[in-house]
Design a protein around this motif. Structure first.
Motif, PDB file in Angstrom:
ATOM      1  N   ARG A 207      -6.432  42.308  17.319  1.00  0.00           N
ATOM      2  CA  ARG A 207      -6.170  41.931  15.933  1.00  0.00           C
ATOM      3  C   ARG A 207      -5.875  40.433  15.823  1.00  0.00           C
ATOM      4  O   ARG A 207      -6.358  39.765  14.911  1.00  0.00           O
ATOM      5  CB  ARG A 207      -4.996  42.753  15.391  1.00  0.00           C
ATOM      6  N   GLN A 208      -5.086  39.923  16.792  1.00  0.00           N
ATOM      7  CA  GLN A 208      -4.796  38.495  16.793  1.00  0.00           C
ATOM      8  C   GLN A 208      -6.052  37.666  17.020  1.00  0.00           C
ATOM      9  O   GLN A 208      -6.254  36.630  16.375  1.00  0.00           O
ATOM     10  CB  GLN A 208      -3.763  38.176  17.890  1.00  0.00           C
ATOM     11  N   ALA A 209      -6.909  38.123  17.932  1.00  0.00           N
ATOM     12  CA  ALA A 209      -8.150  37.395  18.213  1.00  0.00           C
ATOM     13  C   ALA A 209      -9.100  37.426  17.024  1.00  0.00           C
ATOM     14  O   ALA A 209      -9.825  36.459  16.766  1.00  0.00           O
ATOM     15  CB  ALA A 209      -8.831  37.983  19.449  1.00  0.00           C
ATOM     16  N   ALA A 210      -9.102  38.547  16.271  1.00  0.00           N
ATOM     17  CA  ALA A 210      -9.960  38.640  15.090  1.00  0.00           C
ATOM     18  C   ALA A 210      -9.480  37.704  13.987  1.00  0.00           C
ATOM     19  O   ALA A 210     -10.289  37.092  13.283  1.00  0.00           O
ATOM     20  CB  ALA A 210      -9.991  40.086  14.592  1.00  0.00           C
ATOM     21  N   GLU A 211      -8.154  37.579  13.852  1.00  0.00           N
ATOM     22  CA  GLU A 211      -7.597  36.707  12.818  1.00  0.00           C
ATOM     23  C   GLU A 211      -7.652  35.240  13.205  1.00  0.00           C
ATOM     24  O   GLU A 211      -7.751  34.368  12.339  1.00  0.00           O
ATOM     25  CB  GLU A 211      -6.143  37.119  12.529  1.00  0.00           C
ATOM     26  N   ASN A 212      -7.563  34.973  14.496  1.00  0.00           N
ATOM     27  CA  ASN A 212      -7.574  33.599  14.976  1.00  0.00           C
ATOM     28  C   ASN A 212      -8.462  33.517  16.213  1.00  0.00           C
ATOM     29  O   ASN A 212      -8.072  33.964  17.291  1.00  0.00           O
ATOM     30  CB  ASN A 212      -6.149  33.142  15.313  1.00  0.00           C
ATOM     31  N   PRO A 213      -9.664  32.950  16.100  1.00  0.00           N
ATOM     32  CA  PRO A 213     -10.595  32.905  17.242  1.00  0.00           C
ATOM     33  C   PRO A 213     -10.070  32.097  18.416  1.00  0.00           C
ATOM     34  O   PRO A 213     -10.622  32.180  19.519  1.00  0.00           O
ATOM     35  CB  PRO A 213     -11.852  32.266  16.637  1.00  0.00           C
ATOM     36  N   TYR A 214      -9.010  31.290  18.223  1.00  0.00           N
ATOM     37  CA  TYR A 214      -8.446  30.493  19.308  1.00  0.00           C
ATOM     38  C   TYR A 214      -7.384  31.261  20.089  1.00  0.00           C
ATOM     39  O   TYR A 214      -6.849  30.745  21.070  1.00  0.00           O
ATOM     40  CB  TYR A 214      -7.846  29.193  18.767  1.00  0.00           C
ATOM     41  N   PHE A 215      -7.065  32.476  19.651  1.00  0.00           N
ATOM     42  CA  PHE A 215      -6.101  33.288  20.402  1.00  0.00           C
ATOM     43  C   PHE A 215      -6.754  33.744  21.703  1.00  0.00           C
ATOM     44  O   PHE A 215      -7.889  34.223  21.727  1.00  0.00           O
ATOM     45  CB  PHE A 215      -5.673  34.504  19.582  1.00  0.00           C
ATOM     46  N   TYR A 216      -6.017  33.581  22.804  1.00  0.00           N
ATOM     47  CA  TYR A 216      -6.569  33.899  24.130  1.00  0.00           C
ATOM     48  C   TYR A 216      -5.684  34.937  24.806  1.00  0.00           C
ATOM     49  O   TYR A 216      -4.467  34.843  24.774  1.00  0.00           O
ATOM     50  CB  TYR A 216      -6.627  32.628  24.989  1.00  0.00           C
ATOM     51  N   TYR A 217      -6.324  35.920  25.433  1.00  0.00           N
ATOM     52  CA  TYR A 217      -5.579  36.884  26.239  1.00  0.00           C
ATOM     53  C   TYR A 217      -6.445  37.366  27.391  1.00  0.00           C
ATOM     54  O   TYR A 217      -7.679  37.334  27.328  1.00  0.00           O
ATOM     55  CB  TYR A 217      -5.098  38.072  25.399  1.00  0.00           C
ATOM     56  N   ALA A 218      -5.790  37.790  28.457  1.00  0.00           N
ATOM     57  CA  ALA A 218      -6.491  38.310  29.634  1.00  0.00           C
ATOM     58  C   ALA A 218      -5.621  39.373  30.283  1.00  0.00           C
ATOM     59  O   ALA A 218      -4.388  39.272  30.283  1.00  0.00           O
ATOM     60  CB  ALA A 218      -6.794  37.191  30.621  1.00  0.00           C
ATOM     61  N   ILE A 219      -6.267  40.390  30.823  1.00  0.00           N
ATOM     62  CA  ILE A 219      -5.570  41.504  31.472  1.00  0.00           C
ATOM     63  C   ILE A 219      -6.193  41.743  32.832  1.00  0.00           C
ATOM     64  O   ILE A 219      -7.419  41.806  32.961  1.00  0.00           O
ATOM     65  CB  ILE A 219      -5.656  42.778  30.616  1.00  0.00           C
ATOM     66  N   GLN A 220      -5.362  41.868  33.840  1.00  0.00           N
ATOM     67  CA  GLN A 220      -5.840  42.154  35.186  1.00  0.00           C
ATOM     68  C   GLN A 220      -5.616  43.625  35.508  1.00  0.00           C
ATOM     69  O   GLN A 220      -4.543  44.176  35.251  1.00  0.00           O
ATOM     70  CB  GLN A 220      -5.104  41.283  36.215  1.00  0.00           C
TER      71      GLN A 220
END
Length: 408
Positions: A207-220
């Motif tokens: 949801r954060q990435a959809a609202e803000n394309p500069y939001f970054y996340y990664a999961i290992q």
């Protein structure tokens, strides 16, 4: 206690081991039951066990042979990556030859003992110490239930462990240590995260990435597709790093007693000397491998731009920094340095003592290396710390904490 000691121990435990000693031809319903039997034998005798090699059927791919060995079998392999070790761990393996070998009888659908050797070449543990052997440390169902109850009612880990120890009649009867209790709770929450909280967390990130394309996340993920480490940074964090990311401080001291996940923060200072956050992470463990993944992910989020200097406290984090960012200067966080000084030299912080201010003067108050050496020698002499191991180790790392080495 060599072989003679083992024979004496066996005589004293004759009745106890009467039905627990492996012998050729013994039958078991499964490989797991076989492992439990040999582990129980190891507990009585005073040694730990581990599974060794196994072989499988070419046609069916099912296991048909298994070898169980003493935990002191073999010898430790040398770490090829780090040849120079300042404080090497004590060698625990002795090339012990004790083992039990079993094979699956397909006609009977049972595992049969084919070979057994009790030729130990090392001292055996006393009965009151066997609960400390890794293969013996486990929670049974009742203990796990008590751990869950204590956790749900908000009892601290230490209090819960002490309570369960009292119920079992002492820690020697408990069968596990506080670290095993912590691992059990962490593993339980890891599984819960996979099936419950993970979905909510992923939906939040999406949801954060959809609202803000500069939001970054990664999961290992690990080999079992379970979440291990998580990193995220929003647009403001990334922008702050572009402006103020020359110096980055990395800290994992933020954690909750409830979840046992380290909240790792990448922080720095803005032009008003206020703390800014460049990124955040939840770490399942604090190993060098996890830190390497995290630092690589952090740099990827920041378009590959490396800081000029990086401050951390843990040895595992520093090792990871040297691999991921080999040319970046890394230093020790002075806050943690002062905390460690309080931990190791607490008696010098008593009322009226000026040790804290004198130690701080060595960190911040020297203009050149000559002045630092003079101040340090004066500190050592004033408080008679010539033989203090922590002070010696700290002085060896002076280029990572003394401000005279950090001038640009």
């Amino acid at each position: 206690m060599e072989n003679d000691g083992h024979e004496g121990c066996s005589k004293n435990m004759g009745e106890l081991t009467k039905d627990k000693t492996p012998c050729l031809g013994m039958e078991f319903h499964s490989e797991e039951v076989t492992n439990q039997f040999y582990n129980e034998y190891g507990r009585i005798m005073g040694f730990g066990i581990r599974r060794d090699y196994h072989s499988k059927s070419r046609k069916e791919g099912a296991m048909i042979n298994r070898k169980f060995i003493c935990c002191k079998d073999g010898e430790k392999e040398k770490d090829k990556q780090y040849m120079i070790v300042n404080h090497p761990k004590h060698e625990t393996r002795t090339k012990c030859n004790a083992f039990m070998y079993v094979s699956l009888d397909r006609g009977l659908s049972k595992w049969i003992v084919k070979k057994f050797d009790d030729n130990y070449n090392h001292p055996l543990h006393l009965p009151q110490c066997t609960h400390l052997i890794p293969s013996q440390r486990k929670l049974n169902q009742v203990q796990a239930l008590n751990v869950d109850i204590g956790d749900e009612t908000g009892i601290s880990l230490k209090a819960s462990h002490d309570l369960i120890s009292a119920l079992e009649g002492g820690k020697e009867n408990l069968g596990f240590m506080r670290e095993d209790q912590k691992s059990y709770l962490r593993g339980k929450r890891q599984r819960n995260l996979q099936y419950g909280e993970a979905g909510s967390l992923l939906r939040f990130f999406q949801r954060q990435a959809a609202e803000n394309p500069y939001f970054y996340y990664a999961i290992q993920l690990d080999m079992d597709e379970m979440i291990t480490n998580i990193f995220w940074a929003d647009h403001e964090m990334i922008t702050d790093y572009e402006l103020f990311g020359d110096a980055v401080s990395f800290d994992t001291t933020f954690r909750t007693n409830k979840e046992y996940w380290a909240l790792a923060l990448f922080t720095g200072f803005n032009h008003f000397r206020k703390t800014v956050i460049f990124g955040a992470s939840l770490l399942y463990d604090e190993t060098t491998a996890s830190f390497e993944w995290l630092f690589e992910t952090f740099l990827h989020a920041m378009s590959g731009e490396k800081p000029r200097c990086f401050f951390a406290d843990q040895d595992q984090a520093i090792k990871a920094i040297s691999v991921v960012m080999p040319k970046v200067f890394y230093g020790l966080c002075t806050f943690h340095l002062m905390q460690n000084a309080l931990k190791h030299l607490g008696h010098l912080y008593k009322s009226g003592s000026k040790f804290g201010s004198d130690f701080k003067a060595c960190i911040f108050g020297c203009e050149d290396e000559h002045e630092l050496i003079k101040a340090w020698d004066s500190l050592i002499d004033k408080y008679n710390l010539y033989e203090n191991a922590w002070m010696k180790k700290t002085w060896e790392k002076r280029e990572q904490w003394a401000h005279v080495y950090m001038k640009y």
